[in-house]
Design a protein around this motif. Structure first.
Motif, PDB file in Angstrom:
ATOM      1  N   TYR A   1       0.852  -1.188   0.000  1.00 36.94           N
ATOM      2  CA  TYR A   1       0.000   0.000   0.000  1.00 36.94           C
ATOM      3  C   TYR A   1       0.891   1.242   0.000  1.00 36.94           C
ATOM      4  O   TYR A   1       1.739   1.405   0.871  1.00 36.94           O
ATOM      5  N   PHE A   2       0.673   2.097  -0.969  1.00 32.74           N
ATOM      6  CA  PHE A   2       1.447   3.324  -1.097  1.00 32.74           C
ATOM      7  C   PHE A   2       0.557   4.534  -0.855  1.00 32.74           C
ATOM      8  O   PHE A   2      -0.566   4.593  -1.341  1.00 32.74           O
ATOM      9  N   CYS A   3       1.117   5.499  -0.157  1.00 36.66           N
ATOM     10  CA  CYS A   3       0.493   6.807  -0.135  1.00 36.66           C
ATOM     11  C   CYS A   3       1.295   7.700  -1.076  1.00 36.66           C
ATOM     12  O   CYS A   3       2.481   7.453  -1.326  1.00 36.66           O
ATOM     13  N   ALA A   4       0.650   8.715  -1.600  1.00 35.10           N
ATOM     14  CA  ALA A   4       1.308   9.634  -2.516  1.00 35.10           C
ATOM     15  C   ALA A   4       0.710  11.015  -2.314  1.00 35.10           C
ATOM     16  O   ALA A   4      -0.510  11.174  -2.355  1.00 35.10           O
ATOM     17  N   GLY A   5       1.573  11.977  -2.106  1.00 37.39           N
ATOM     18  CA  GLY A   5       1.094  13.318  -1.833  1.00 37.39           C
ATOM     19  C   GLY A   5       1.612  14.335  -2.819  1.00 37.39           C
ATOM     20  O   GLY A   5       2.632  14.125  -3.466  1.00 37.39           O
ATOM     21  N   SER A   6       0.868  15.420  -2.920  1.00 26.79           N
ATOM     22  CA  SER A   6       1.282  16.522  -3.781  1.00 26.79           C
ATOM     23  C   SER A   6       1.086  17.820  -3.037  1.00 26.79           C
ATOM     24  O   SER A   6       0.053  18.028  -2.404  1.00 26.79           O
ATOM     25  N   SER A   7       2.078  18.675  -3.105  1.00 28.27           N
ATOM     26  CA  SER A   7       1.942  19.994  -2.486  1.00 28.27           C
ATOM     27  C   SER A   7       2.004  21.094  -3.528  1.00 28.27           C
ATOM     28  O   SER A   7       1.909  22.251  -3.217  1.00 28.27           O
ATOM     29  N   ASN A   8       2.186  20.707  -4.775  1.00 33.69           N
ATOM     30  CA  ASN A   8       2.264  21.690  -5.856  1.00 33.69           C
ATOM     31  C   ASN A   8       1.326  21.253  -6.973  1.00 33.69           C
ATOM     32  O   ASN A   8       1.557  20.240  -7.603  1.00 33.69           O
ATOM     33  N   SER A   9       0.323  22.012  -7.234  1.00 30.74           N
ATOM     34  CA  SER A   9      -0.617  21.625  -8.290  1.00 30.74           C
ATOM     35  C   SER A   9       0.100  21.611  -9.628  1.00 30.74           C
ATOM     36  O   SER A   9       0.941  22.448  -9.910  1.00 30.74           O
ATOM     37  N   GLY A  10      -0.197  20.634 -10.411  1.00 29.76           N
ATOM     38  CA  GLY A  10       0.412  20.504 -11.723  1.00 29.76           C
ATOM     39  C   GLY A  10       1.729  19.765 -11.693  1.00 29.76           C
ATOM     40  O   GLY A  10       2.305  19.524 -12.727  1.00 29.76           O
ATOM     41  N   TYR A  11       2.214  19.385 -10.515  1.00 27.16           N
ATOM     42  CA  TYR A  11       3.471  18.651 -10.427  1.00 27.16           C
ATOM     43  C   TYR A  11       3.165  17.207 -10.086  1.00 27.16           C
ATOM     44  O   TYR A  11       2.064  16.824  -9.781  1.00 27.16           O
ATOM     45  N   ALA A  12       4.207  16.387 -10.163  1.00 30.20           N
ATOM     46  CA  ALA A  12       4.045  14.960  -9.930  1.00 30.20           C
ATOM     47  C   ALA A  12       3.787  14.665  -8.453  1.00 30.20           C
ATOM     48  O   ALA A  12       4.042  15.474  -7.582  1.00 30.20           O
ATOM     49  N   LEU A  13       3.300  13.477  -8.211  1.00 29.73           N
ATOM     50  CA  LEU A  13       3.095  12.995  -6.855  1.00 29.73           C
ATOM     51  C   LEU A  13       4.411  12.528  -6.246  1.00 29.73           C
ATOM     52  O   LEU A  13       5.299  12.061  -6.961  1.00 29.73           O
ATOM     53  N   ASN A  14       4.509  12.627  -4.925  1.00 34.29           N
ATOM     54  CA  ASN A  14       5.626  12.041  -4.189  1.00 34.29           C
ATOM     55  C   ASN A  14       5.124  10.815  -3.451  1.00 34.29           C
ATOM     56  O   ASN A  14       4.267  10.922  -2.570  1.00 34.29           O
ATOM     57  N   PHE A  15       5.650   9.680  -3.822  1.00 32.63           N
ATOM     58  CA  PHE A  15       5.195   8.425  -3.234  1.00 32.63           C
ATOM     59  C   PHE A  15       5.988   8.075  -1.985  1.00 32.63           C
ATOM     60  O   PHE A  15       7.205   8.265  -1.932  1.00 32.63           O
ATOM     61  N   GLY A  16       5.283   7.542  -0.994  1.00 33.64           N
ATOM     62  CA  GLY A  16       5.956   6.904   0.120  1.00 33.64           C
ATOM     63  C   GLY A  16       6.560   5.588  -0.348  1.00 33.64           C
ATOM     64  O   GLY A  16       6.268   5.125  -1.452  1.00 33.64           O
ATOM     65  N   LYS A  17       7.381   4.970   0.505  1.00 34.77           N
ATOM     66  CA  LYS A  17       8.038   3.736   0.099  1.00 34.77           C
ATOM     67  C   LYS A  17       7.119   2.529   0.197  1.00 34.77           C
ATOM     68  O   LYS A  17       7.477   1.439  -0.254  1.00 34.77           O
ATOM     69  N   GLY A  18       5.961   2.717   0.779  1.00 30.66           N
ATOM     70  CA  GLY A  18       4.983   1.643   0.812  1.00 30.66           C
ATOM     71  C   GLY A  18       5.059   0.772   2.049  1.00 30.66           C
ATOM     72  O   GLY A  18       6.101   0.671   2.698  1.00 30.66           O
ATOM     73  N   THR A  19       3.942   0.168   2.368  1.00 31.18           N
ATOM     74  CA  THR A  19       3.864  -0.829   3.428  1.00 31.18           C
ATOM     75  C   THR A  19       3.417  -2.140   2.802  1.00 31.18           C
ATOM     76  O   THR A  19       2.353  -2.195   2.178  1.00 31.18           O
ATOM     77  N   SER A  20       4.255  -3.158   2.953  1.00 34.90           N
ATOM     78  CA  SER A  20       3.914  -4.471   2.408  1.00 34.90           C
ATOM     79  C   SER A  20       3.148  -5.267   3.452  1.00 34.90           C
ATOM     80  O   SER A  20       3.647  -5.497   4.554  1.00 34.90           O
ATOM     81  N   LEU A  21       1.960  -5.679   3.099  1.00 36.09           N
ATOM     82  CA  LEU A  21       1.083  -6.430   4.004  1.00 36.09           C
ATOM     83  C   LEU A  21       1.025  -7.890   3.591  1.00 36.09           C
ATOM     84  O   LEU A  21       0.739  -8.211   2.440  1.00 36.09           O
ATOM     85  N   LEU A  22       1.307  -8.739   4.551  1.00 35.91           N
ATOM     86  CA  LEU A  22       1.160 -10.181   4.350  1.00 35.91           C
ATOM     87  C   LEU A  22       0.079 -10.679   5.291  1.00 35.91           C
ATOM     88  O   LEU A  22       0.111 -10.388   6.483  1.00 35.91           O
ATOM     89  N   VAL A  23      -0.873 -11.397   4.776  1.00 34.42           N
ATOM     90  CA  VAL A  23      -1.976 -11.931   5.569  1.00 34.42           C
ATOM     91  C   VAL A  23      -1.956 -13.437   5.452  1.00 34.42           C
ATOM     92  O   VAL A  23      -2.038 -13.986   4.355  1.00 34.42           O
ATOM     93  N   THR A  24      -1.822 -14.096   6.593  1.00 38.66           N
ATOM     94  CA  THR A  24      -1.808 -15.557   6.576  1.00 38.66           C
ATOM     95  C   THR A  24      -3.116 -16.088   7.139  1.00 38.66           C
ATOM     96  O   THR A  24      -3.650 -15.562   8.099  1.00 38.66           O
ATOM     97  N   PRO A  25      -3.635 -17.158   6.517  1.00 38.81           N
ATOM     98  CA  PRO A  25      -4.921 -17.703   6.938  1.00 38.81           C
ATOM     99  C   PRO A  25      -4.848 -18.344   8.319  1.00 38.81           C
ATOM    100  O   PRO A  25      -3.789 -18.716   8.789  1.00 38.81           O
TER     101      PRO A  25
END
Lengths: 113, 111
Positions: free
Chosen positions: B87-111
């Motif tokens: 799961y990645f979050c991505a933020g923008s503080s400048n309209s018209g510019y690219a998003l800045n992505f976080g490095k992500g959280t990897s989720l593993l779900v075991t039954p």
């Protein structure tokens, strides 16, 4: 997702060779982006383009060249591939502004030997 | 420049447990987006938050945007094996510019 494609999906090349990764979108989106994804680094922006003939550097542009002669295509060229460029490359597009929802292509997995 | 930090980097849960990932920005964001990437797949947009203090829900997923618009969270209630991915979050503080992505959280779900 079917509107943005990348080719090739997998590529193996050797150090020093030139490689071009293709990105094509059928939506006529204005903005297009190239990212590389490496373990521990997440998605890092290489280059982006706001429109045809307008490109700009992202976070990690060194060793890469882009062009955008047509709205629908945004090729990424590695002029002289290095092992550190082994990565998964994603292309993305956005309808209007750069901060809107990004639609990602399926990715190209590149291995540089 | 703007940095988006995301924690934890990895999370392993038993099916049915809850999961939360947090995103923090060094600057005020105009909006924040969340993406999910399945193993071997590409990031897929989940949601966008724009307003200060905004809360949005998608079934078992709850997204929050902080009052100061510098942090956000994604909470999954009663995880399922289909929630596996990064799961990645991505933020923008400048309209018209690219998003800045976080490095992500990897989720593993075991039954």
């Amino acid at each position: 997702d079917a509107g943005i494609t990348q080719s090739p999906r997998y590529k193996i090349t050797e150090t020093g060779r030139q490689v071009t990764l293709m990105c094509h979108q059928t939506w006529s989106h204005s903005y297009m982006f190239w990212y590389r994804q490496d373990l521990g680094h997440g998605l890092r922006l290489i280059y982006y383009s706001a429109a045809a003939d307008i490109t700009d550097k992202g976070e990690v542009p060194d060793g890469y060249v882009v062009s955008r002669s047509k709205t629908e295509n945004f090729p990424l060229t590695l002029e002289s591939a290095t092992r550190s460029q082994t990565s998964v490359y994603f292309c993305a597009s956005v309808p209007w502004g750069g901060s809107e929802t990004q639609y990602f292509g399926p990715g190209t997995r590149l291995l540089v030997l | 420049g703007q940095q988006v930090m995301q924690i934890p980097q990895y999370q392993h849960v038993q099916e049915g447990e809850d999961f939360t990932t947090y995103c923090n920005s060094s600057t005020t964001l105009s909006n924040i987006q969340w993406y999910k990437q399945r193993p071997g797949g590409h990031p897929v947009f989940l949601i966008q938050l724009v307003k200060s203090g905004e809360v949005k829900k998608q079934k078992r997923l709850t997204f929050q945007f902080g009052e100061a618009k510098k942090n956000s969270s994604l909470h999954i209630t009663a995880t399922q094996t289909t929630d596996v991915g990064t799961y990645f979050c991505a933020g923008s503080s400048n309209s018209g510019y690219a998003l800045n992505f976080g490095k992500g959280t990897s989720l593993l779900v075991t039954p």
